[in-house]
Motif scaffolding. Structure first.
Motif, PDB file in Angstrom:
ATOM      1  N   ASN A 243       0.826  -1.212   0.000  1.00 16.17           N
ATOM      2  CA  ASN A 243       0.000   0.000   0.000  1.00 16.17           C
ATOM      3  C   ASN A 243       0.857   1.259   0.000  1.00 16.17           C
ATOM      4  N   TYR A 244       1.921   1.234   0.788  1.00 20.49           N
ATOM      5  CA  TYR A 244       2.816   2.388   0.843  1.00 20.49           C
ATOM      6  C   TYR A 244       3.421   2.678  -0.526  1.00 20.49           C
ATOM      7  N   LYS A 247       0.827   3.990  -3.179  1.00 14.59           N
ATOM      8  CA  LYS A 247       0.485   5.400  -2.937  1.00 14.59           C
ATOM      9  C   LYS A 247       1.638   6.324  -3.299  1.00 14.59           C
ATOM     10  N   SER A 248       2.854   5.925  -2.944  1.00 15.13           N
ATOM     11  CA  SER A 248       4.018   6.750  -3.255  1.00 15.13           C
ATOM     12  C   SER A 248       4.210   6.890  -4.761  1.00 15.13           C
ATOM     13  N   GLU A 250       1.864   6.595  -7.035  1.00 13.32           N
ATOM     14  CA  GLU A 250       0.773   7.418  -7.561  1.00 13.32           C
ATOM     15  C   GLU A 250       1.092   8.895  -7.407  1.00 13.32           C
ATOM     16  N   GLU A 256      -1.967  11.721  -7.051  1.00 14.54           N
ATOM     17  CA  GLU A 256      -2.390  12.204  -5.747  1.00 14.54           C
ATOM     18  C   GLU A 256      -1.397  13.257  -5.289  1.00 14.54           C
ATOM     19  N   GLY A 259       1.537  12.365   0.626  1.00 14.93           N
ATOM     20  CA  GLY A 259       1.871  10.952   0.758  1.00 14.93           C
ATOM     21  C   GLY A 259       2.609  10.701   2.039  1.00 14.93           C
TER      22      GLY A 259
END
Length: 268
Positions: A243-244, A247-248, A250, A256, A259
């Motif tokens: 997940n980390y 997200k990073s 993205e 996004e 973060g």
């Protein structure tokens, strides 16, 4: 006359004895044959055979731990659908006591170094790949260890990682970005162990160097996110890491803002 009768009675007795003896011999023979036939036809439900083994007793055993490079071997095994079990680290047979190390009990083979383990898992898996595809995959595995690893991780003469070479421009990574601008994965026909080898090293960088920006290579970033999003990656490295990273990456793609940037591991 009496003598003749005695001789006749004696012969009768002898004949009866012979008849009884023959009858007993036939009976014993028949009984023995029956016992032997029954013994041969009998198959116990659990018969030990020294020449056979079970999948449980003859497994591929991986010695490794989270926070090291060994999960990339788990990732490859999951993608290839190769069963492995985790070994007891004090029994690790690596000649230098390092991880990862793989023991194939069925073949009595020991394999160490992550690239060698990936190659071993791949070549022993039932992939049905052509020789052309096999050659390409094995080449990328070798490239990841020989060329990409020293870029991703800068080491002191003592072998301690102190920084990453991905903080600035790099011609090899630029070429990789160009390749990935034309295809989703490294080898034709989709994801392969080649991607495990290359993406694993790339994905270690944002894990251990939080806040790094790889957006100068947009196709590499897209590729890293696609690989990190795979179920087998999450299974090998854990959902927190997965997940980390997603997200990073993205954030690097511009998907996004902001973060979370926290240390996942203490030492690589």
């Amino acid at each position: 006359l009496k003598v003749a009768r005695k001789k006749s009675d004696k012969r009768t007795v002898v004949n009866r004895i012979r008849t009884l003896s023959m009858f007993r011999l036939v009976l014993i023979t028949l009984l023995n044959a029956t016992v032997v036939a029954a013994f041969v036809s009998f198959s116990p439900p659990y018969r030990y055979n020294a020449g056979t083994t079970t999948a449980l007793s003859m497994a591929k055993v991986l010695y490794g731990s989270q926070g090291s490079r060994s999960p990339l071997c788990n990732w490859a095994a999951y993608e290839l659908d190769v069963p492995i079990t985790m070994g007891d680290l004090p029994k690790n047979p690596h000649p230098f006591g390092q991880i990862p190390c793989l023991v194939d009990e069925e073949e009595d083979a020991t394999c160490f170094e992550s690239g060698a383990i990936l190659g071993y898992l791949y070549t022993n898996a039932d992939t049905g790949d052509s020789q052309k595809r096999k050659a390409a995959i094995l080449s990328w595995i070798a490239w990841a260890n020989a060329s990409l690893d020293p870029i991703c991780f800068l080491e002191t003469p003592e072998g301690k990682v102190y920084d990453t070479g991905l903080k600035g421009p790099n011609r090899r990574v630029e070429r990789l970005d160009e390749i990935l601008s034309k295809q989703d994965f490294l080898v034709d026909s989709g994801f392969s162990t080649a991607d495990v080898a290359v993406a694993a090293y790339l994905l270690y960088v944002p894990q251990f160097f939080q806040g790094i920006d790889l957006s100068r290579w947009p196709n590499v970033v897209r590729y890293m996110k696609d690989c990190a999003s795979r179920d087998a990656y999450g299974k090998a490295f854990g959902p927190q890491v997965q997940n980390y990273l997603v997200k990073s990456l993205e954030v690097m793609e511009g998907g996004e803002s902001g973060g979370e940037k926290k240390k996942l591991f203490g030492v690589f």
